[in-house]
Design a protein around this motif. Structure first.
Motif, short mmCIF file in Angstrom:
data_model
loop_
_atom_site.label_atom_id
_atom_site.label_comp_id
_atom_site.label_asym_id
_atom_site.label_seq_id
_atom_site.Cartn_x
_atom_site.Cartn_y
_atom_site.Cartn_z
N GLY A 170 -121.80 -86.41 50.36
CA GLY A 170 -122.30 -87.50 51.08
C GLY A 170 -120.90 -88.33 51.53
N ALA A 171 -121.42 -89.65 51.69
CA ALA A 171 -120.35 -90.63 52.39
C ALA A 171 -119.26 -90.83 51.57
CB ALA A 171 -121.22 -92.11 52.64
N LEU A 172 -119.52 -90.82 50.19
CA LEU A 172 -118.39 -91.00 49.25
C LEU A 172 -117.45 -89.87 49.26
CD1 LEU A 172 -117.15 -92.78 47.10
CD2 LEU A 172 -118.67 -91.31 45.21
N SER A 173 -117.98 -88.47 49.33
CA SER A 173 -117.13 -87.47 49.40
C SER A 173 -116.27 -87.47 50.53
CB SER A 173 -117.95 -86.14 49.49
OG SER A 173 -119.12 -86.29 48.78
N ILE A 174 -116.77 -87.70 51.67
CA ILE A 174 -116.05 -87.92 52.82
C ILE A 174 -115.00 -88.82 52.92
CG2 ILE A 174 -116.42 -88.29 55.54
CD1 ILE A 174 -118.82 -86.82 55.33
N ALA A 175 -115.32 -90.35 52.29
CA ALA A 175 -114.39 -91.21 52.28
C ALA A 175 -113.20 -90.80 51.34
CB ALA A 175 -114.95 -92.59 51.70
#
Ligand code: SAM
Length: 289
Positions: A170-175
């Motif tokens: 999700g967004a945390l993995s990508i950041a």
């Protein structure tokens, strides 16, 4: 002062100062010497380093850090712990405790004041209720941080490392993966803390990239796209992007952009890699012109 990293010494301090672990501050004190040693060794600290510790608690990890590092700056929100830290860190003249909320601290100004503007190595047993905002603050562009070695919930550590296609991606993995190379150091059971948390924990080290693996035209827009893509998990990317008013992207535009990067108009966010999100955001910028 003997090391705190064992149950008897920790209980002694808790009793001496009539402390009760504050749930609202996510207080779970480490009592496992082997985990403390693993954290310090994974962080790769030398006497040339200044460590920024978030949430020193009663000073358990701080003592280990003070032995290994040149300097330790420890930011603690709970003022009831200040007299405790004065006591437990009294033998170390290379530690400084600041009574602040880490989310309010200007890390760039702190590095200028305390470390000649050089980047910190961040080490912490993080308060779990604000793990993501802390990590995002430390990673974001301009933060003088070389590496982040932290204890987090195991499930969060897993999310940080996941790749496209997995349920936790999700967004945390990508950041995290945009800014750094994340590696899990060890998994830590609830029995390593007083009081015991209700979940397994893990130590994860994020080494910040000097050169990002993906180049994007507009970083802020890229992160807006990523956030919109995952804000409505069960929807297609086209719907997620077009429903987000801030982005200013129509359904047609989102569909065209997906086709331009070689994906179908019905694709879901969790299928796109970091690199594809980078391309998608650049194509959307072009189409919006
Ligand atoms: N480092 C200690 C240890 O390992 O035993 C304590 C870790 S405990 C999980 C988290 C610590 O972070 C607590 O001392 C808590 O008071 C502190 N804390 C919570 N929120 C904070 C914030 N916003 N800014 C700074 N410290 C915070």
């Amino acid at each position: 002062m003997a090391y705190l990293g064992n149950p008897a010494r920790t209980k002694e301090i808790i009793n001496k100062y009539h402390l009760s672990a504050q749930k609202k501050f996510g207080q779970n004190f480490l009592i496992d010497t082997s985990v403390l040693e693993d954290i310090v060794s994974a962080a790769g600290i030398t006497k040339d380093d200044t460590v920024l510790e978030i949430g020193p608690g009663i000073g358990t990890l701080t003592q280990y850090l003070a032995e290994a590092a040149g300097h330790v700056i420890a930011v603690e929100i709970d003022d009831k712990l200040l007299p405790v830290l004065e006591d437990t860190l009294s033998e170390y003249d290379n530690t400084k405790v600041l009574n602040s909320d880490i989310l309010e601290v200007d890390i760039k100004a702190l590095s200028e004041a305390e470390n000649n503007g050089k980047p910190f190595k961040v080490v912490a047993n993080l308060p779990y209720y604000i793990t993501t905002p802390i990590i995002m603050k430390l990673l974001e562009a301009g933060s003088p941080v070389e590496s982040i070695t932290v204890m987090v919930q195991k499930e969060v550590a897993d999310r940080m490392q996941e790749k496209e296609g997995s349920k936790e991606y999700g967004a945390l993995s990508i950041a995290v993966q945009y800014y750094s190379d994340p590696r899990v150091v060890c998994v830590v059971p609830p029995s390593s803390f007083i009081p015991q948390p209700g979940v397994d924990s893990a130590v994860i080290k994020m080494t910040r990239y000097e050169q990002m693996p993906v180049e994007v035209e507009d970083e802020a827009f890229f992160f807006q796209v990523v956030k919109a893509a995952f804000s409505q998990r069960r929807k297609t990317l086209v719907n997620g992007l077009s429903n987000n008013k801030e982005l200013g992207v129509s359904k047609d535009m989102a569909g065209d952009a997906l086709e331009k990067i070689g994906r179908s108009r019905t694709e879901r966010g969790e299928k796109l890699s970091l690199e594809e999100f980078g391309r998608l955001s650049d194509v959307l910028i072009e189409l919006k012109k």
